[in-house]
Design an enzyme around this catalytic site. Structure first.
Site, PDB file in Angstrom:
ATOM      1  N   HIS A 115      -8.237   1.371   1.489  1.00 53.01           N
ATOM      2  CA  HIS A 115      -8.092   1.266   2.947  1.00 53.01           C
ATOM      3  C   HIS A 115      -9.014   2.257   3.656  1.00 53.01           C
ATOM      4  CE1 HIS A 115      -5.028  -0.371   6.054  1.00 53.01           C
ATOM      5  NE2 HIS A 115      -6.205  -0.161   6.631  1.00 53.01           N
TER       6      HIS A 115
ATOM      7  N   GLU B  99       0.840  -1.193   0.000  1.00 56.12           N
ATOM      8  CA  GLU B  99       0.000   0.000   0.000  1.00 56.12           C
ATOM      9  C   GLU B  99       0.880   1.249   0.000  1.00 56.12           C
ATOM     10  OE1 GLU B  99      -2.902  -0.024   3.135  1.00 56.12           O
ATOM     11  OE2 GLU B  99      -3.844  -1.881   2.443  1.00 56.12           O
TER      12      GLU B  99
END
Length: 526
Positions: free
Chosen positions: A278, A260
């Site tokens: 997220h 990420e």
């Protein structure tokens, strides 16, 4: 007056709480690492979210820092060992965004069931493909929960409200707690075979990494839909891509990824795949909650010395700490040993303190045992929140104090009830300071519990130690210490070896193939 720096954007209510509690506060966000290093030395506390990276270099410059507060659960952006070495308490707010994350999982489940993102894109493109988007109802379907803790139990409650059936896999979930939640407790294979939808709500640990592996994805009901709002790395993303392409998995929705920000996942543009960046904790309510909680916790610590949700410090008074410190180290290692060797299907745990240990405050010792036990499955557990997590999963925790002395002047025994029966380990302090294991599952064995170790159960027979040594030597694994115990000659024996490097999986497989070996497990102690 204590002084706190808020270095990431968070609700202005956090600063308000600090000031109301008598703490001076500065809100300075978006600084570079060098700017933070130049500034941090004047602060007693640092309140952060995920943007600020608290590295060794920043901590070295934080000469007055006493506490770091993370508004949220994840502390990957904090060097906790370095903070601990410097005497800085690290706190988080593990439960402030539970409802928000659970609701996001439910939202993604609806989106998968009715193909909402694809239908929206098609309609806004001027198409009217009503027959293309044939969804499924959630009513009557089976939801499989991997992890039934705080967030998982909220998801279960919402799913039951949707008239779904819920099956849960969680090593710490007891049968009584499952009944209380109205769900079915099952092993992982049973869940995979039954579930129409699967949601994951477990931390990322060595035990849970790729829990939905290629092998386990193949065990699922054909067409299953999978949702992950917990941690990247719980699912083998390449295997999930193949399972989506083959139709084994009918749809998947991920809010978290191995890497990420996720900018080039193999899953992107795969049919029946939904992704979000997220967003599990991204609601106004959740952000306010975690900001309020971190400010309250930090202010309490700086003003009164109270400790809540600390990741590297137990709840102790100044008088108790010196006496309890070696006992807590012993207790945590005993708990970790049990957690690594007998962690499935736990229903009860008993912590017995005998001799000198019986005269001490039992709560920190019990909390240390639980922290060691549950840290195998959670990267956020500590001596403060471990008792809460145990209660949440319905574990029956007992403390027993026996003032009489036995074979040792002081001893701590940890006994767990599992589906396979009771398992017990015991330890003492040598010289009142050095933790030492003295009994393992009914077999007398003395050993230090530290670093990388290897646990072996074998038939006591001539030649075994030589074969084991050769196997490890050929693999380049050096033995540090060697501890042997057995019930009786020719019976079952246990070996505890400390090794200089972690034992690879291939070497464990080779050991398991040696004649007489019943079990071989790699252990790790911090």
């Amino acid at each position: 007056m204590p002084k706190v720096l808020i270095s990431d954007k968070m609700s202005p209510l956090a600063a308000q709480i600090f000031r109301e509690r008598g703490v001076e506060v500065d809100e300075i966000t978006g600084e570079t690492k060098d700017q933070l290093i130049a500034r941090i030395g004047e602060y007693d506390g640092l309140a952060i979210r995920s943007s600020t990276k608290v590295t060794k270099e920043i901590l070295a410059a934080a000469t007055n820092l006493k506490v770091i507060g993370r508004a949220g659960i994840g502390v990957d952006n904090v060097d906790i060992p370095a903070a601990s070495a410097q005497g800085v308490v690290v706190m988080n707010t593990p439960f402030g965004n539970s409802i928000t994350t659970a609701e996001h999982a439910i939202a993604l489940m609806f989106a998968l069931a009715r193909q909402l993102p694809e239908a929206d894109a098609s309609t806004q493109a001027g198409k009217w493909e009503k027959n293309r988007f044939m969804g499924v109802e959630l009513t009557g379907k089976t939801l499989g929960l991997i992890g039934a803790g705080n967030i998982g139990s909220i998801v279960a409650d919402r799913a039951l409200g949707l008239k779904m059936k819920v099956v849960a896999y969680d090593p710490f979930l007891t049968a009584d707690r499952a009944v209380e939640l109205g769900i079915e407790k099952a092993d992982l294979d049973t869940l995979l075979a039954k579930a129409d939808f699967i949601t994951l709500h477990t931390p990322l640990t060595d035990q849970t990494r790729n829990i939905l592996s290629r092998e386990n994805l193949a065990k699922t009901k054909k067409g299953v839909r999978i949702i992950n709002c917990a941690r990247g790395g719980l699912i083998d993303e390449a295997a999930l891509k193949d399972a989506l392409d083959s139709g084994q998995v009918g749809g998947a929705a991920l809010d978290v990824f191995v890497e990420e920000p996720a900018t080039a996942s193999p899953l992107f543009n795969t049919p029946n795949f939904i992704s979000t960046p997220h967003l599990g904790a991204s609601t106004n309510e959740a952000q306010v909650n975690v900001a309020l909680q971190v400010a309250e916790q930090m202010a309490d610590f700086l003003v009164t010395g109270g400790v809540t949700n600390a990741l590297n410090m137990p709840s102790l008074s100044a008088e108790e700490a010196p006496k309890l410190k070696p006992y807590m180290a012993l207790a945590e290692r005993l708990g970790s040993l049990v957690g690594q060797l007998a962690h499935d299907g736990l229903t009860a745990i008993s912590v017995e303190m005998e001799g000198a240990a019986a005269a001490l405050n039992p709560k920190p010792i019990t909390s240390a045992v639980l922290a060691g036990l549950m840290r195998v499955h959670s990267d956020t557990v500590n001596m403060v929140n471990a008792p809460f997590l145990a209660r949440e999963r319905g574990m029956d925790v007992r403390e027993v104090r026996r003032e009489r002395e036995g074979d040792y002047h002081t001893m701590v025994r940890v006994t767990v009830a599992t589906q396979a029966g009771e398992r017990s380990v015991a330890g003492t302090l040598f010289g009142n300071t050095a933790p030492r294991l003295v009994e393992l599952f009914g077999i007398k064995v003395e050993a230090d519990l530290a670093g990388d170790m290897l646990y072996i159960v074998n038939e006591d027979a001539p030649g075994f130690i030589g074969r084991l040594g050769s196997t490890l030597g050929e693999a380049g694994v050096n033995i540090g210490t060697f501890h042997l115990g057995r019930r009786d000659a020719g019976g079952e024996a246990v070996l505890l070896l400390s090794v200089d490097t972690p034992v690879p999986a291939a070497v464990l497989d080779a050991i398991l193939k040696l004649p007489g070996v019943k079990r071989a497990t790699a252990l790790k102690f911090d």
